[in-house]
Design an enzyme around this catalytic site. Structure first.
Site, PDB file in Angstrom:
ATOM      1  N   ASP A 124      37.461   2.810  -4.038  1.00 21.71           N
ATOM      2  CA  ASP A 124      36.934   2.395  -5.338  1.00 21.71           C
ATOM      3  C   ASP A 124      35.812   3.347  -5.752  1.00 21.71           C
ATOM      4  OD1 ASP A 124      35.195   1.048  -7.298  1.00 21.71           O
ATOM      5  OD2 ASP A 124      36.583  -0.612  -7.025  1.00 21.71           O
ATOM      6  N   ASP A 183      32.366   1.769  -6.836  1.00 22.28           N
ATOM      7  CA  ASP A 183      31.598   1.244  -5.686  1.00 22.28           C
ATOM      8  C   ASP A 183      31.020   2.371  -4.849  1.00 22.28           C
ATOM      9  OD1 ASP A 183      31.962  -1.388  -6.326  1.00 22.28           O
ATOM     10  OD2 ASP A 183      33.688  -1.683  -5.007  1.00 22.28           O
ATOM     11  N   THR A 202      46.195  -8.517 -12.736  1.00 18.96           N
ATOM     12  CA  THR A 202      47.234  -7.849 -13.537  1.00 18.96           C
ATOM     13  C   THR A 202      47.067  -6.327 -13.562  1.00 18.96           C
ATOM     14  OG1 THR A 202      45.921  -7.905 -15.550  1.00 18.96           O
ATOM     15  CG2 THR A 202      47.277  -9.849 -15.090  1.00 18.96           C
ATOM     16  N   ARG A 257      39.265  -3.243 -14.958  1.00 14.37           N
ATOM     17  CA  ARG A 257      40.661  -3.631 -14.699  1.00 14.37           C
ATOM     18  C   ARG A 257      40.686  -5.068 -14.200  1.00 14.37           C
ATOM     19  NH1 ARG A 257      44.221   0.282 -11.055  1.00 14.37           N
ATOM     20  NH2 ARG A 257      42.994  -0.662  -9.399  1.00 14.37           N
TER      21      ARG A 257
HETATM   22  C1  PRP Z   1      38.367   2.259 -12.142  1.00 17.47           C
HETATM   23  C2  PRP Z   1      38.282   3.714 -12.562  1.00 17.47           C
HETATM   24  C3  PRP Z   1      39.062   3.724 -13.846  1.00 17.47           C
HETATM   25  C4  PRP Z   1      40.129   2.691 -13.593  1.00 17.47           C
HETATM   26  C5  PRP Z   1      41.414   3.409 -13.299  1.00 17.47           C
HETATM   27  O1  PRP Z   1      37.467   1.473 -12.842  1.00 17.47           O
HETATM   28  O2  PRP Z   1      36.985   4.190 -12.686  1.00 17.47           O
HETATM   29  O3  PRP Z   1      38.290   3.389 -14.989  1.00 17.47           O
HETATM   30  O4  PRP Z   1      39.706   1.928 -12.467  1.00 17.47           O
HETATM   31  O5  PRP Z   1      42.433   2.504 -13.163  1.00 17.47           O
HETATM   32  P1  PRP Z   1      43.688   2.455 -14.144  1.00 17.47           P
HETATM   33  O6  PRP Z   1      44.134   3.851 -14.335  1.00 17.47           O
HETATM   34  O7  PRP Z   1      44.690   1.624 -13.377  1.00 17.47           O
HETATM   35  O8  PRP Z   1      43.282   1.773 -15.414  1.00 17.47           O
HETATM   36  P2  PRP Z   1      37.299  -0.103 -12.581  1.00 17.47           P
HETATM   37  O9  PRP Z   1      38.190  -0.878 -13.500  1.00 17.47           O
HETATM   38  O10 PRP Z   1      37.462  -0.376 -11.109  1.00 17.47           O
HETATM   39  O11 PRP Z   1      35.837  -0.392 -13.072  1.00 17.47           O
HETATM   40  P3  PRP Z   1      34.425   0.115 -12.481  1.00 17.47           P
HETATM   41  O12 PRP Z   1      34.355   1.607 -12.722  1.00 17.47           O
HETATM   42  O13 PRP Z   1      33.467  -0.632 -13.298  1.00 17.47           O
HETATM   43  O14 PRP Z   1      34.372  -0.210 -11.026  1.00 17.47           O
HETATM   44  N1  URA Z   2      40.120   2.689  -9.416  1.00 14.64           N
HETATM   45  C1  URA Z   2      39.508   3.267  -8.349  1.00 14.64           C
HETATM   46  O1  URA Z   2      38.272   3.366  -8.307  1.00 14.64           O
HETATM   47  N2  URA Z   2      40.284   3.710  -7.353  1.00 14.64           N
HETATM   48  C2  URA Z   2      41.622   3.612  -7.367  1.00 14.64           C
HETATM   49  O2  URA Z   2      42.284   4.071  -6.422  1.00 14.64           O
HETATM   50  C3  URA Z   2      42.236   3.012  -8.485  1.00 14.64           C
HETATM   51  C4  URA Z   2      41.447   2.575  -9.507  1.00 14.64           C
END
Ligand code: PRP
Ligand code: URA
Length: 210
Positions: free
Chosen positions: A201, A204, A109, A105
């Site tokens: 997160d 993380d 944005t 993400r």
């Molecule tokens: C997180 C999560 C989803 C997304 C959800 O991933 O694991 O994939 O955010 O958010 P959305 O519904 O608003 O699209 P992130 O983009 O943080 O990536 P990561 O798993 O690599 O940390």
């Molecule tokens: N991605 C995450 O890991 N946590 C949230 O709350 C939203 C997006």
């Protein structure tokens, strides 16, 4: 809530989700919980897998008895956090194939961006379970499923542990044909598009980064 949203209402799931939320739950326990929850959710989400009878010789006699039929299941985690759920479903279906979709993400944005996609072959013939613990705005989930459909996927289910109402709406409007399995729908998104109360997160916390 739309017909294709299935909220899994089991006390074991509720308990484990509460343990996930706790900021004092460390990486090790967090990973185990994500995997256990995925297994419990998978048990429900896969209850309509096709079966066929085969003949088996028991120590007593021969009988016709059901086994899972058709092309092997495909599990598709959305990177990174979805990876944490794969082991739980593989514990149920060890022969499953595993694809990967990389999405991140944009921090400003909150729009999703795809950076990787590799799916098992004959994807059109497989039941596909897409997994990501968090459905926040729903953008990553909706785009990942669009991508799988563009590559021929037809029998798709989506499993998410915690969802925001905004994400459920976006996903079900984009993909009314895809069953969405959720353990918990939370209150709302905050100004950073994080789920409240959520668990922070997920990536993380699974990988011990940040
Ligand atoms: C997180 C999560 C989803 C997304 C959800 O991933 O694991 O994939 O955010 O958010 P959305 O519904 O608003 O699209 P992130 O983009 O943080 O990536 P990561 O798993 O690599 O940390
Ligand atoms: N991605 C995450 O890991 N946590 C949230 O709350 C939203 C997006």
């Amino acid at each position: 809530m739309s017909d294709n949203v299935i909220i899994l209402d089991h006390p074991l799931l509720k308990h484990k989700v509460s343990r996930l939320r706790d900021k004092n739950t460390g990486t090790n326990e967090f990973r185990s919980l994500i995997e256990e929850i995925a297994m419990l959710m998978g048990y429900e989400a896969l209850r309509d897998l096709p079966i066929e009878d085969i003949e088996v010789q028991t120590p007593i006699e021969s009988c016709h008895t059901p086994v899972i039929s058709g092309k092997k299941l495909a599990i598709v985690p959305i990177l990174r956090a979805g990876l944490g759920m794969v082991g739980g479903i593989l514990a149920l279906v060890p022969s499953a194939k595993v694809g990967h979709i990389g999405m991140y993400r944009d921090e400003e944005t909150h729009e999703p961006h795809e950076y990787y996609c590799k799916l098992p072959d004959a994807i059109d013939e497989r039941t596909i379970v897409v997994v990501d613990p968090m459905l926040a705005t729903g953008g990553s989930a909706a785009d990942a499923v669009s991508l799988i459909k563009a590559k021929g996927g037809r029998h798709i289910k989506f499993m998410s542990i915690i969802a925001a109402p905004e994400g459920v709406k976006k996903f079900t409007e984009a993909h009314p044909d895809v069953d969405l399995y959720i353990a918990q729908v939370d209150r709302c998104l905050n100004e950073n598009a994080y789920i409240c109360p959520g668990l922070g997160d997920a990536g993380d916390r699974i990988f011990g980064t940040k």
